[in-house]
Design an enzyme around this catalytic site. Structure first.
Site, mmCIF file in Angstrom:
data_model
loop_
_atom_site.group_PDB
_atom_site.id
_atom_site.type_symbol
_atom_site.label_atom_id
_atom_site.label_comp_id
_atom_site.label_asym_id
_atom_site.label_seq_id
_atom_site.Cartn_x
_atom_site.Cartn_y
_atom_site.Cartn_z
ATOM 1 N N HIS A 155 -0.853 8.834 0.256
ATOM 2 C CA HIS A 155 -1.273 7.516 -0.272
ATOM 3 C C HIS A 155 -1.875 6.646 0.835
ATOM 4 O O HIS A 155 -1.293 5.634 1.226
ATOM 5 C CB HIS A 155 -0.103 6.798 -0.963
ATOM 6 C CG HIS A 155 -0.577 5.685 -1.858
ATOM 7 N ND1 HIS A 155 0.148 5.232 -2.929
ATOM 8 C CD2 HIS A 155 -1.715 4.931 -1.845
ATOM 9 C CE1 HIS A 155 -0.520 4.251 -3.525
ATOM 10 N NE2 HIS A 155 -1.660 4.055 -2.871
ATOM 11 N N ILE A 160 -7.183 9.325 -6.673
ATOM 12 C CA ILE A 160 -6.968 8.290 -5.636
ATOM 13 C C ILE A 160 -6.501 6.988 -6.302
ATOM 14 O O ILE A 160 -6.470 5.940 -5.658
ATOM 15 C CB ILE A 160 -8.235 8.028 -4.783
ATOM 16 C CG1 ILE A 160 -9.468 7.783 -5.651
ATOM 17 C CG2 ILE A 160 -8.482 9.162 -3.819
ATOM 18 C CD1 ILE A 160 -9.588 6.486 -6.320
ATOM 19 N N LEU A 210 -14.907 3.905 -13.841
ATOM 20 C CA LEU A 210 -16.066 3.539 -13.022
ATOM 21 C C LEU A 210 -16.042 2.027 -12.792
ATOM 22 O O LEU A 210 -16.821 1.267 -13.356
ATOM 23 C CB LEU A 210 -17.384 3.959 -13.690
ATOM 24 C CG LEU A 210 -18.579 3.944 -12.746
ATOM 25 C CD1 LEU A 210 -18.631 5.235 -11.947
ATOM 26 C CD2 LEU A 210 -19.888 3.735 -13.482
ATOM 27 N N GLU A 218 6.256 8.775 -5.648
ATOM 28 C CA GLU A 218 6.074 8.854 -4.189
ATOM 29 C C GLU A 218 7.307 8.349 -3.453
ATOM 30 O O GLU A 218 7.916 7.383 -3.917
ATOM 31 C CB GLU A 218 4.859 7.988 -3.782
ATOM 32 C CG GLU A 218 3.566 8.529 -4.340
ATOM 33 C CD GLU A 218 2.419 7.523 -4.231
ATOM 34 O OE1 GLU A 218 2.592 6.470 -3.589
ATOM 35 O OE2 GLU A 218 1.365 7.791 -4.806
ATOM 36 N N ARG A 238 -3.546 6.115 -9.198
ATOM 37 C CA ARG A 238 -2.082 6.042 -9.204
ATOM 38 C C ARG A 238 -1.562 7.352 -9.779
ATOM 39 O O ARG A 238 -2.140 7.885 -10.740
ATOM 40 C CB ARG A 238 -1.590 4.888 -10.092
ATOM 41 C CG ARG A 238 -1.843 3.516 -9.540
ATOM 42 C CD ARG A 238 -0.931 3.186 -8.330
ATOM 43 N NE ARG A 238 -1.142 1.832 -7.854
ATOM 44 C CZ ARG A 238 -1.879 1.508 -6.781
ATOM 45 N NH1 ARG A 238 -2.446 2.446 -6.065
ATOM 46 N NH2 ARG A 238 -2.012 0.242 -6.420
ATOM 47 N N ILE A 252 -14.251 0.940 -7.130
ATOM 48 C CA ILE A 252 -14.072 2.151 -6.322
ATOM 49 C C ILE A 252 -14.807 3.318 -6.977
ATOM 50 O O ILE A 252 -15.490 4.103 -6.305
ATOM 51 C CB ILE A 252 -12.565 2.465 -6.140
ATOM 52 C CG1 ILE A 252 -11.899 1.360 -5.314
ATOM 53 C CG2 ILE A 252 -12.362 3.826 -5.490
ATOM 54 C CD1 ILE A 252 -10.385 1.433 -5.257
ATOM 55 N N ASP A 310 -4.147 11.878 -3.502
ATOM 56 C CA ASP A 310 -3.675 10.873 -2.540
ATOM 57 C C ASP A 310 -2.428 10.182 -3.066
ATOM 58 O O ASP A 310 -1.706 9.544 -2.312
ATOM 59 C CB ASP A 310 -4.781 9.822 -2.306
ATOM 60 C CG ASP A 310 -4.395 8.800 -1.242
ATOM 61 O OD1 ASP A 310 -3.819 9.212 -0.220
ATOM 62 O OD2 ASP A 310 -4.660 7.595 -1.436
HETATM 63 P P1 NAP Z 1 -11.545 -1.898 -11.056
HETATM 64 O O1 NAP Z 1 -12.825 -2.345 -10.434
HETATM 65 O O2 NAP Z 1 -10.757 -2.861 -11.880
HETATM 66 O O3 NAP Z 1 -11.863 -0.588 -11.895
HETATM 67 C C1 NAP Z 1 -10.947 -0.023 -12.773
HETATM 68 C C2 NAP Z 1 -11.723 0.819 -13.764
HETATM 69 O O4 NAP Z 1 -10.802 1.504 -14.604
HETATM 70 C C3 NAP Z 1 -12.641 0.001 -14.670
HETATM 71 O O5 NAP Z 1 -13.898 0.620 -14.697
HETATM 72 C C4 NAP Z 1 -11.977 0.088 -16.047
HETATM 73 O O6 NAP Z 1 -12.969 0.065 -17.068
HETATM 74 C C5 NAP Z 1 -11.255 1.434 -15.945
HETATM 75 N N1 NAP Z 1 -10.107 1.498 -16.837
HETATM 76 C C6 NAP Z 1 -9.052 0.649 -16.869
HETATM 77 N N2 NAP Z 1 -8.203 1.009 -17.859
HETATM 78 C C7 NAP Z 1 -8.737 2.102 -18.447
HETATM 79 C C8 NAP Z 1 -8.329 2.941 -19.515
HETATM 80 N N3 NAP Z 1 -7.216 2.690 -20.203
HETATM 81 N N4 NAP Z 1 -9.117 3.981 -19.857
HETATM 82 C C9 NAP Z 1 -10.257 4.228 -19.175
HETATM 83 N N5 NAP Z 1 -10.689 3.480 -18.133
HETATM 84 C C10 NAP Z 1 -9.946 2.425 -17.784
HETATM 85 O O7 NAP Z 1 -10.528 -1.405 -9.948
HETATM 86 P P2 NAP Z 1 -10.853 -0.781 -8.510
HETATM 87 O O8 NAP Z 1 -10.896 -1.864 -7.494
HETATM 88 O O9 NAP Z 1 -11.981 0.170 -8.619
HETATM 89 O O10 NAP Z 1 -9.475 0.021 -8.252
HETATM 90 C C11 NAP Z 1 -9.066 1.050 -9.123
HETATM 91 C C12 NAP Z 1 -7.643 1.489 -8.822
HETATM 92 O O11 NAP Z 1 -7.618 2.245 -7.623
HETATM 93 C C13 NAP Z 1 -6.650 0.361 -8.544
HETATM 94 O O12 NAP Z 1 -6.157 -0.218 -9.740
HETATM 95 C C14 NAP Z 1 -5.574 1.044 -7.748
HETATM 96 O O13 NAP Z 1 -4.546 1.498 -8.602
HETATM 97 C C15 NAP Z 1 -6.284 2.249 -7.132
HETATM 98 N N6 NAP Z 1 -6.327 2.156 -5.673
HETATM 99 C C16 NAP Z 1 -5.775 3.156 -4.937
HETATM 100 C C17 NAP Z 1 -5.820 3.097 -3.554
HETATM 101 C C18 NAP Z 1 -5.223 4.184 -2.706
HETATM 102 O O14 NAP Z 1 -4.787 3.904 -1.601
HETATM 103 N N7 NAP Z 1 -5.213 5.421 -3.151
HETATM 104 C C19 NAP Z 1 -6.404 2.000 -2.918
HETATM 105 C C20 NAP Z 1 -6.958 1.007 -3.690
HETATM 106 C C21 NAP Z 1 -6.915 1.083 -5.077
HETATM 107 P P3 NAP Z 1 -12.640 -0.554 -18.519
HETATM 108 O O15 NAP Z 1 -11.991 -1.879 -18.268
HETATM 109 O O16 NAP Z 1 -13.966 -0.635 -19.213
HETATM 110 O O17 NAP Z 1 -11.737 0.430 -19.182
#
Ligand code: NAP
Length: 316
Positions: free
Chosen positions: A281, A232, A154, A263, A234, A157, A258
């Site tokens: 993706h 969505i 959470l 990939e 990785r 995104i 996605d």
């Molecule tokens: P963000 O704001 O940094 O959120 C990441 C979340 O993951 C944080 O709430 C974090 O909380 C949690 N997290 C990290 N490591 C964890 C673990 N080991 N266990 C449980 N929770 C964990 O990032 P965002 O901007 O939302 O983006 C998230 C991801 O979406 C990106 O890193 C990227 O890989 C992916 N993405 C995909 C697309 C696509 O085209 N499909 C596009 C954009 C992004 P804690 O730190 O408290 O654990």
């Protein structure tokens, strides 16, 4: 005209941004250099910034070739292919493009959730191939509204996905490493328990080695034969082989994906399953969001070059 700042661009990022970079900076385009890293080693002195993306990366060897490097500006939000530790160890700052893509990625997560539950892509094929006329009624699918939505990750995104859950009258819970204060969603310290509780589990945490196969065979089994997983984030976050086995054996109800582990390779089993909805993706891939991401890379770079620092630095 004053000297233009020298930058290294690792790979192409789309016509608009590539052209703007060329217009404003003295750009060494790594992907167009037949000598590759040798060209960087030769011309690396004086280059103060790298422009890249998670797809093109920026590893420690590239960083080493650039003695004057001070900033890495990356396009996209994930950064698992950029050696942040090596950069930070040398005092090099790194930016990504957060926030501007949250809504589009969240929209796609919901599109995949609905596609997997209500079989919208299958229904589309059913109508277009004439089966509605030749066979008749389409099989019943799974209700979406008023169900239980679990979110792994959470963050920015994940929160946008959770907010949309209110419109579907869903009870939303989440799992992160740390509980977040001041949010209306219940924190679940165990991912397996979240999966056991949820009808839908949406994966929205970061990628990289730390989250590899976090959605394990045990978590998948906890979802059960009616559970649907949406990813969505990785492909590496889910144990893909275990997920495919569970789908084939009916131990998992469905999936909306996605992203995949290798990939663009797609396991043939996934291609054949109506309970699986796939996208190539494209979470952030709308005209509006891609433009905003390009703008933010350019703004980060301009701010850095002007001595005002990065606008959206990664603090990891
Ligand atoms: P963000 O704001 O940094 O959120 C990441 C979340 O993951 C944080 O709430 C974090 O909380 C949690 N997290 C990290 N490591 C964890 C673990 N080991 N266990 C449980 N929770 C964990 O990032 P965002 O901007 O939302 O983006 C998230 C991801 O979406 C990106 O890193 C990227 O890989 C992916 N993405 C995909 C697309 C696509 O085209 N499909 C596009 C954009 C992004 P804690 O730190 O408290 O654990």
């Amino acid at each position: 005209m004053p000297d233009r700042a020298a930058i290294l661009q690792v790979g192409p990022l789309g016509e608009e941004i590539d052209q703007e970079l060329q217009a404003q900076y003295d750009v060494l385009r790594l992907w167009a250099e037949p000598a590759g890293l040798d060209a960087v080693a030769k011309r690396g002195a004086g280059i103060g910034a790298v422009v890249t993306s998670v797809r093109h990366g920026c590893n420690a060897s590239l960083i080493e070739c650039l003695p004057d490097l001070r900033a890495i500006c990356s396009w996209g939000v994930g950064y698992e292919t950029i050696d942040i530790a090596a950069a930070h160890a040398r005092g090099i700052v790194v930016s990504n493009t957060p926030d501007v893509l949250d809504d589009c990625v969240a929209d796609l997560a919901w599109g995949l959730l609905i596609a997997a539950a209500r079989r919208t892509a299958v229904g589309d094929r059913y109508v277009k191939t004439g089966q509605w006329r030749s066979i008749g009624a389409f099989p019943l699918s799974t209700r979406v509204s008023s169900k239980r939505l679990g979110i792994l990750g959470l963050g920015r995104i994940g929160e946008a996905i959770a907010r949309r859950g209110a419109g579907f009258d869903m009870d939303v819970r989440y799992h992160n490493r740390r509980e977040r204060a001041g949010l209306p969603y219940r924190y679940e310290p165990s991912l397996t328990e979240l999966a056991r509780w949820a009808d839908f589990l949406v994966v929205a945490c970061e990628g990289g080695p730390a989250t590899r196969h976090l959605v394990s065979a045990e978590v998948i089994d906890a979802m059960g034969p009616k559970g649907i997983i949406v990813n969505i984030a990785r492909g590496t976050v889910i144990d893909q082989a275990a997920m495919v086995r569970a789908l084939v054996e009916g131990r998992l109800g469905g999936a909306g994906l996605d992203v995949l582990e290798s990939e663009p390779a797609v396991p043939p089993e996934l291609m054949a399953m109506d309970q699986v909805a796939l996208m190539p993706h494209v979470g952030s891939a709308t005209v509006e969001t891609r433009r905003a991401m390009g703008r933010l890379v350019l703004d980060n770079l301009a701010s850095f070059v002007a001595g005002r620092g990065l606008l959206t630095p990664i603090r990891a």
